[in-house]
Motif scaffolding. Structure first.
Motif, mmCIF file in Angstrom:
data_model
loop_
_atom_site.group_PDB
_atom_site.id
_atom_site.type_symbol
_atom_site.label_atom_id
_atom_site.label_comp_id
_atom_site.label_asym_id
_atom_site.label_seq_id
_atom_site.Cartn_x
_atom_site.Cartn_y
_atom_site.Cartn_z
ATOM 1 N N THR A 15 33.435 -18.508 66.270
ATOM 2 C CA THR A 15 32.581 -19.486 65.596
ATOM 3 C C THR A 15 32.284 -20.683 66.490
ATOM 4 N N GLY B 60 31.002 -5.686 56.231
ATOM 5 C CA GLY B 60 32.081 -6.456 55.624
ATOM 6 C C GLY B 60 33.187 -5.582 55.068
ATOM 7 N N ALA B 61 34.136 -6.233 54.417
ATOM 8 C CA ALA B 61 35.304 -5.543 53.870
ATOM 9 C C ALA B 61 35.117 -5.321 52.376
ATOM 10 N N ARG C 124 37.417 -18.607 64.730
ATOM 11 C CA ARG C 124 37.677 -17.196 64.421
ATOM 12 C C ARG C 124 36.469 -16.321 64.778
ATOM 13 N N ASP D 68 44.252 -22.244 67.367
ATOM 14 C CA ASP D 68 43.422 -23.004 66.428
ATOM 15 C C ASP D 68 42.723 -22.004 65.502
ATOM 16 N N ALA E 88 41.183 -22.102 62.932
ATOM 17 C CA ALA E 88 39.869 -22.449 62.360
ATOM 18 C C ALA E 88 38.736 -21.903 63.229
ATOM 19 N N ARG F 7 32.207 -18.262 47.686
ATOM 20 C CA ARG F 7 31.049 -18.612 48.509
ATOM 21 C C ARG F 7 30.165 -17.411 48.804
ATOM 22 N N HIS G 204 33.698 -12.660 57.509
ATOM 23 C CA HIS G 204 32.851 -11.521 57.843
ATOM 24 C C HIS G 204 33.479 -10.748 59.021
ATOM 25 N N LEU H 188 36.243 -22.045 46.805
ATOM 26 C CA LEU H 188 36.663 -20.853 47.558
ATOM 27 C C LEU H 188 35.732 -19.671 47.306
ATOM 28 N N GLY I 70 49.204 -20.114 58.784
ATOM 29 C CA GLY I 70 48.407 -21.150 58.121
ATOM 30 C C GLY I 70 47.076 -20.664 57.577
ATOM 31 N N LEU I 71 46.963 -19.362 57.335
ATOM 32 C CA LEU I 71 45.695 -18.798 56.853
ATOM 33 C C LEU I 71 45.696 -18.696 55.331
ATOM 34 N N THR I 72 44.506 -18.852 54.731
ATOM 35 C CA THR I 72 44.344 -18.673 53.281
ATOM 36 C C THR I 72 43.044 -17.914 53.021
ATOM 37 N N LYS I 73 42.677 -17.804 51.754
ATOM 38 C CA LYS I 73 41.414 -17.118 51.406
ATOM 39 C C LYS I 73 40.215 -17.728 52.139
ATOM 40 N N ARG I 74 40.268 -19.034 52.447
ATOM 41 C CA ARG I 74 39.157 -19.674 53.180
ATOM 42 C C ARG I 74 38.874 -18.958 54.494
ATOM 43 N N ASP I 75 39.921 -18.358 55.047
ATOM 44 C CA ASP I 75 39.822 -17.790 56.390
ATOM 45 C C ASP I 75 39.412 -16.323 56.397
ATOM 46 N N ARG J 251 40.115 -6.591 50.865
ATOM 47 C CA ARG J 251 40.377 -8.020 50.758
ATOM 48 C C ARG J 251 41.707 -8.297 50.045
ATOM 49 N N PRO K 112 27.703 -9.913 53.903
ATOM 50 C CA PRO K 112 27.928 -8.459 53.923
ATOM 51 C C PRO K 112 27.825 -7.820 52.539
ATOM 52 N N ARG L 64 36.491 -24.042 58.506
ATOM 53 C CA ARG L 64 37.018 -22.784 57.958
ATOM 54 C C ARG L 64 36.164 -22.247 56.811
ATOM 55 N N SER M 105 36.114 -5.281 48.489
ATOM 56 C CA SER M 105 36.979 -6.096 47.634
ATOM 57 C C SER M 105 36.934 -5.496 46.239
#
Lengths: 215, 242
Positions: free
Chosen positions: A82, A103-104, A58, A54, A56, B54, A147, B52, A139-144, A125, B58, B142, A106
């Protein structure tokens, strides 16, 4: 605190070198031990974890920080999801401190942190976004892309509320090792950052190693 | 620092343990007021034109070399832009690394009070509050990121140990957020997840909206760090193209 592993590379079921600036995405099964090796020292391994059943659910930096009541990661830290579940536990660590606040990098944050004209420099990123685009099976996208953890990175916080980027405590051959508590998708961007001392301005390769539960 | 330069447009009060959301236009100032002391406002930010984009805790912390949020700080999106800037703050320290209370945390610490039994005096939690508000805009699990906890102070010892400061919340303190781009704001007034209070803290919060001025060249949030000058430059480019 540091702790050596008792595992031998000869018994590993998987080994792969990840060059600087590349990504690695892979499923580690519950009970398997997962090691990241800082081959040349001072590298940052920007890492995300997802529940393979799942995605979602993470890795959650804030839940991990709050539940262990500490901003640094080390031996004994349980990496929380989460949904409040432990995803992995750090079982060996020759470095003693890892960051999950910074964080990463970008391209966009590089414009803010360094200079507007840095916007086309390769960043973590970008690696994450390419990874999820090239691996639609997860099934992952930018939403996923959230942090993350920066293994081998040292970001001290002061009691007054300051935050600094210090020289890493890591060195060639240092490693961190964790046991998976569930089947996890691991997504690493081996950081290409050329602008800060997190990797001594010299991105270098890492190695990822997996052992089966019985090892 | 005189930041509220025009008439009060709107005011409202939210009881403790509730949730709501607003889409705030650029140049609006949102003033949050801790009415009784000890309030917590969990908050998330999205670009209504591109959900997308947000809030990124960090990026916000590292580009300003800070662990706490207070006056002079900007709140960054993951796209290198400034959602809003803290133009005034009488509280002095706001948390953005400890996340939310959850159903199990609230039940464990303060007991479970169901809606059936207690009606609107039930004990809601921050995580579920965000899920409800997020779903109004098509967002879900998500899309939840590290949130801000306004009015909550969590400091660290040298070894990284966290300490929630229960004395930090004072009655009447306020924080003013000037929105530097249009922003969808999700918020709740559920307790901070590290609040050690014996009873579920049900602390009301007032909020007020004012029309603000755009950030001038010498605006303290723009000039507080060179990074913020570049963040505002990214906003400028965004609005040129918008």
């Amino acid at each position: 605190m540091t702790k050596q592993s008792s595992l031998s590379l000869e018994t590993a079921v998987y080994r792969k070198t990840v060059p600087a600036g590349d990504y690695w995405i892979h499923v580690v099964k519950a009970g398997q031990i997962f090691r990241i090796v800082d081959l040349e020292g001072n590298q940052a391994a920007d890492t995300l974890f997802y529940n393979a059943a799942d995605p979602a659910e993470r890795y959650s930096a804030v839940d991990t920080i709050r539940e262990q009541r500490n901003v640094y990661l080390g031996v004994g830290t349980r990496l929380m999801s989460t949904a409040g579940n432990p995803m992995l536990e750090i079982v060996a660590d020759t470095v003693g401190r890892h960051d999950t606040l910074g964080g990463a990098c970008s391209t966009e944050s590089n414009t803010v942190r360094y200079a507007l004209e840095k916007k086309c420099m390769h960043a973590c990123r970008d690696s994450y976004l390419l990874a999820v685009a090239e691996h639609e099976e997860f099934g992952l996208t930018k939403r996923d892309i959230t942090h993350n953890i920066n293994f081998f990175m040292n970001v001290p916080v002061t009691p007054e509320g300051g935050l600094t980027f210090a020289d890493g405590l890591s060195g060639p051959g240092q490693y961190v090792e964790m046991r998976a508590c569930m089947d996890v998708i691991v997504l690493i961007s081996n950081c290409p950052q050329l602008n800060n001392p997190c990797n001594a301005y010299d991105p270098t390769p890492i190695e990822v190693v997996v052992w089966d539960a019985a090892a | 620092m005189a930041t509220v330069s025009s008439d009060l447009l709107y005011q409202d009060e939210i009881d403790g343990g509730k949730h709501w959301s607003l889409t705030l236009r650029r140049r609006t100032i949102l003033r949050l007021i801790d009415r009784e002391g000890g309030a917590n406002v969990g908050m998330l930010f999205y670009n209504p034109a591109n959900l997308l984009e947000r809030y990124n805790a960090p990026d916000t912390l590292k580009c300003q070399h800070t662990f706490k949020l207070t006056a002079g700080h900007c709140l960054y999106s993951d796209m290198g832009r400034v959602f809003c800037s803290i133009v005034e703050d009488t509280a002095g320290w706001h948390d953005t690394v400890c996340g939310n209370s959850t159903k199990s945390l609230v039940a464990e610490r303060w007991g479970r009070r169901s809606y059936q039994e207690y009606r609107n005096d039930w004990t809601q939690n921050g995580h579920d509050s965000f899920l409800v508000e997020a779903a109004k805009y098509g967002l879900g699990r998500r899309d939840l990121a590290a949130n801000v906890n306004w009015f909550s102070k969590v400091r660290t010892e040298r070894d990284g140990t966290l300490a929630f400061d229960p004395e930090a919340g004072r009655a009447g303190v306020h924080v003013d957020l000037r929105f530097d781009m249009d922003t969808l704001v999700l918020f709740h007034t559920c307790p901070h997840p590290m609040n050690p209070a014996a009873e579920y803290p049900r602390k009301p919060v007032s909020y007020e909206l004012y029309r603000g001025d755009p950030a001038a060249e010498d605006d303290p949030c723009r000039t507080s760090r060179p990074e913020n000058g570049r963040g505002f430059a990214n906003n400028h480019l965004y609005h040129l193209c918008g």
